[in-house]
Design an enzyme around this catalytic site. Sequence first.
Site, PDB file in Angstrom:
ATOM      1  CG  ASP A 181      -2.224   0.855   0.847  1.00  0.00           C
ATOM      2  OD1 ASP A 181      -2.151   1.682  -0.089  1.00  0.00           O
ATOM      3  OD2 ASP A 181      -3.255   0.717   1.522  1.00  0.00           O
TER       4      ASP A 181
HETATM    5  C1  NOJ Z   1      -3.923   3.987  -0.045  1.00  0.00           C
HETATM    6  C2  NOJ Z   1      -5.119   3.104   0.036  1.00  0.00           C
HETATM    7  O1  NOJ Z   1      -5.120   2.372   1.245  1.00  0.00           O
HETATM    8  C3  NOJ Z   1      -5.214   2.135  -1.122  1.00  0.00           C
HETATM    9  O2  NOJ Z   1      -6.401   1.422  -1.024  1.00  0.00           O
HETATM   10  C4  NOJ Z   1      -5.120   2.881  -2.421  1.00  0.00           C
HETATM   11  O3  NOJ Z   1      -5.308   2.017  -3.495  1.00  0.00           O
HETATM   12  C5  NOJ Z   1      -3.773   3.557  -2.467  1.00  0.00           C
HETATM   13  N1  NOJ Z   1      -3.679   4.510  -1.381  1.00  0.00           N
HETATM   14  C6  NOJ Z   1      -3.519   4.269  -3.786  1.00  0.00           C
HETATM   15  O4  NOJ Z   1      -4.221   5.439  -3.839  1.00  0.00           O
END
Ligand code: NOJ
Length: 754
Positions: free
Chosen positions: A293
Site C-alpha cells: 500500500d
Molecule cells: C492507499 C489506500 O489504502 C489504497 O487502497 C489505495 O489504493 C492507495 N492509497 C492508492 O491510492
Amino acid sequence: MPFINRHKTSCALLILTLFCTITFAQPSPLKSSSKIKTKVRQLLAKMTLEEKAGQLNQYASYKNATGPISNTGNIVDEIKQGRVGSIIKVNGTVDIRIYQQAAMQSRLKIPLLFGEDVIHGYRVTFPIPLAEASSWDMEAIKLSARTAATEAAAAGINWTFAPMVDISRDPRWGRVMEGAGEDPYLGSQIAAARVKGFQGNGIGNLDAVMACAKHFAAYGAAIAGRDYNAVDMSERTLWEVYLPPFKAALDAGAATFMNSFNELNGIPATGNRYLQREILKGKWGFKGFVVSDWGSITEMINHGFVTDKKEAATAAMTAGCDMDMEGRSYIENLPRLVKSGKVSARLIDDAVGRILTKKFELGLFDDPFRFCDEKREKLIVNSPQSKQNSRNVARRSIVLLKNEKEILPLSKDVKSIAVIGPLAKAKKDMNGFWALPWGKTDETEPVSLFEGLRNKLGAHTELKYAKGCGVNELSKAGFDEAVNVAKDADVVIMAIGESYDMSGEAKSRSNIHLPGVQEDLVKAIQATGKPLVVLIMGGRPLIFNWTADHVPAILYTWWLGTEAGDAMADVLFGDYNPSGKLPISFPRAEGQIPVFYSYKNTGRPLVNVNDINYKSAYLDLPNTPKFAFGYGLSYTSFSYSALKLSSATITKHQTLHVTFTLTNTGKYTGEEVVQLYLRDRVASVTRPVKELKDFKKIKLLPSESKIITFEIDANKLSFYNQQMHWTTEPGRFDLMIGSASDDIRLKSVFDLVR
Ligand code: NOJ
C-alpha cells in the site's frame, strides 16, 4: 408501473461488451503462458540489478495523491533510466502516452503499468461499493465494474486498485464504504463479481483492467475503527471471516493483490511472510504479484518493526511484497541488499518475473500504446451507456427501511413537494469518497435529488426547496424557512446524511449519529404533520434512532454516484421498486459496535429481553441492531411457504435439496432477496447462531409464485476444527430461510450423519 428489470441489466452489459468488441477489435496479446515464461526468462537475463529494482518501483504522479509523495526527483528522467515499473495517479491517454514514451527511451524499453483507484466508476461514478453490496445483485455489481473497467482501459489505465474485499463490522471505520459489509459469504460473492467485472474476458483485452484484491489482510478490523490502527485477531476469525473474500477474488482470477497498512498480531501486513508467502503465494498458489500500500514498506519503521528503509525493503521483499508503492525503499536499497547477500537474487527475479508476466499478458510488449487511443477514449468515456448503467445499478442499491401506511411510492400527480435538507441540492456529495476528481464537473455533473425530481415530474408539480441546515453545522437559523416551506406542500422529501468527505480513507469517526443538527431538523419538519419521506445519504451505517422511530418512510440511499438524483426519483415514484438489503448491521449506539448477525450464543444467552439478569446483555440497550443484516423492504410483500427438504439426514458426500415457494402477495412487481442461514448446533468449536450460506434475488409479478431451490453440500456445513482443518462434524443443523437475518420465515432441521 413500468419497472426496469434484471433483463435490462444483462442487456446493458451485452450492449457494452458488443460495443467494445466490435468497435475496437485488435489482435489479442500473447496468451500462451509457456511462451510468456520464456520471454520473461530471456528478458530477466538481460536486466541489470538496478533495472530489476526499477520494475519493482512504483511512483505516483504529482496529481490526485492519496498519501504523502516520497518522490522529489524528476519522474520522467527516472523512467528513462529504467528505474520505474509503474505509475499511478495519472490518467487519460494523452498524459499516459507521455510517461510511456519515456519508458520507451529506457535501455530495455520495458513498458510501464498504469494503476489508478477506479473504485466505483472511472469518469461516470457508480454507487459506492457498500451501496452496491446492498443490491445483493451480482449482475448489477459486475456491470458496474465492467463499465468502470471499459472506461478506464479506454483512458489508458491497465490496473485498478479494487476491489477492496475487507470485511468490516465497524461503521466507525471510514473505509467501510469501500467494502461489501460484514459477511464473509456475501463478501466473497461480491469480490468474485467485481473481479470478473474488472477483468472481463481477461486482461489483455482492450476493455479490461487488472483487478487488485486489497488490503491483504484484516485491515477492516482496525482497533476501535480508527484507520491504519493495529489489528489483533485470532487465527479462527482471520480464516473464517476475513480471508474468504480474498480467496474468492483469487479464484475469480484477480491479477494482483495489495497488502495493507495495518499490523496483524504484531507483524505489519506488508512485512508479513505468513500472509504473503505462506498463505497467498504458498497455500493458495497465487501467480500474480503483490503491491504494497502507499508507502507501507517504509511505514514499517513507524510500526517499530524495522530500523530504516534498508531493513524495511529486506522485510517486505522477504515476506513476499513484489512492488513498492510510492515508498522508495526498494529502488534505494534492493540492489545493494542483493549485492551484500541480505536479500536473495532469486526473490528479486521471482518478483520481477511476476510483474513482467502481467505486462506481457496485457500486451504492452506488443504495443506499449495499445491503451492510448484518444479516439476510443472520447467515444467510451462518459458515454450515455455508462450513465444508463450507473442509474440502473444505483436504484438497485437503495434500501427501503420503512414505509408505514404505504406512503411510498409517491404519486406523480402530487401538486407540490417540499424538498428539504442540506443534501437536497448537493451534487459532488452524490459521488461520495473515492470518486476520481474531474475538476469543475464534479460540481455540475452528478444529478442532485432536486434535479432528479424535476426530471421525473411534469410542470404541474411544484417543487419548493429549503436547505434547513448544513450537513455538519450547528446553526438552526434555516429551520423556520424549512418548516414554512414544508407547511406549504402536500408532501415533504428530506435529504440528509454525510457529505462526501465524511466516510472514506482516513475518515474514521467516533460519533456516527446523523451529523450536526440534521435530526433536529427532521423533528421540526415531522412536527408539521405533513407526509414525510426521509432519504439518508452517506458512506456508512449512521445512527438515527429518532428518525427511525418517528418518520413513516425512510430510504437509505448511500452515495449513489453520477445518476443519484434520477435513481432516487425512480424509486420514490415507483418506476423502480426498491429491492436492496443491508449488507451490514446498523447499530443503535456506538457502544454496541461491533454488532453483527453471526454472533456466538455464549453461556448466558439473552433469551427473554425482559430478563437480562446475569445474561449477556446491556443494561441500557437491546442486543439487537436498529436495522439488521439482510433487512430491506419492498413496495410489495412476499410470502414464504411449503418448505421441503429432500431428506432429514445427509452424509458429507450427499447434497441436500431444499425447496420452498415464494409468492408475491402485494400489488407491485418486485424483487426479493431470499436468504438461507444455517446453524451448527453443537460442534467441537462453537459456531455462530446463524451463518448466511446462500441467497437468491427473485423477481415476481403480483400474485406470481416460484419454487426456489437451495442446495446444501458438505462445504456449506464445514468449519475449521480445533486443529484448524476445514471439516464437517456429524450432528444437527438448524435451517432458516428468510427475508432478513432477523426475519426468518421458514425453519427446519436436518442431521449430518456419517
Ligand atoms: C492507499 C489506500 O489504502 C489504497 O487502497 C489505495 O489504493 C492507495 N492509497 C492508492 O491510492
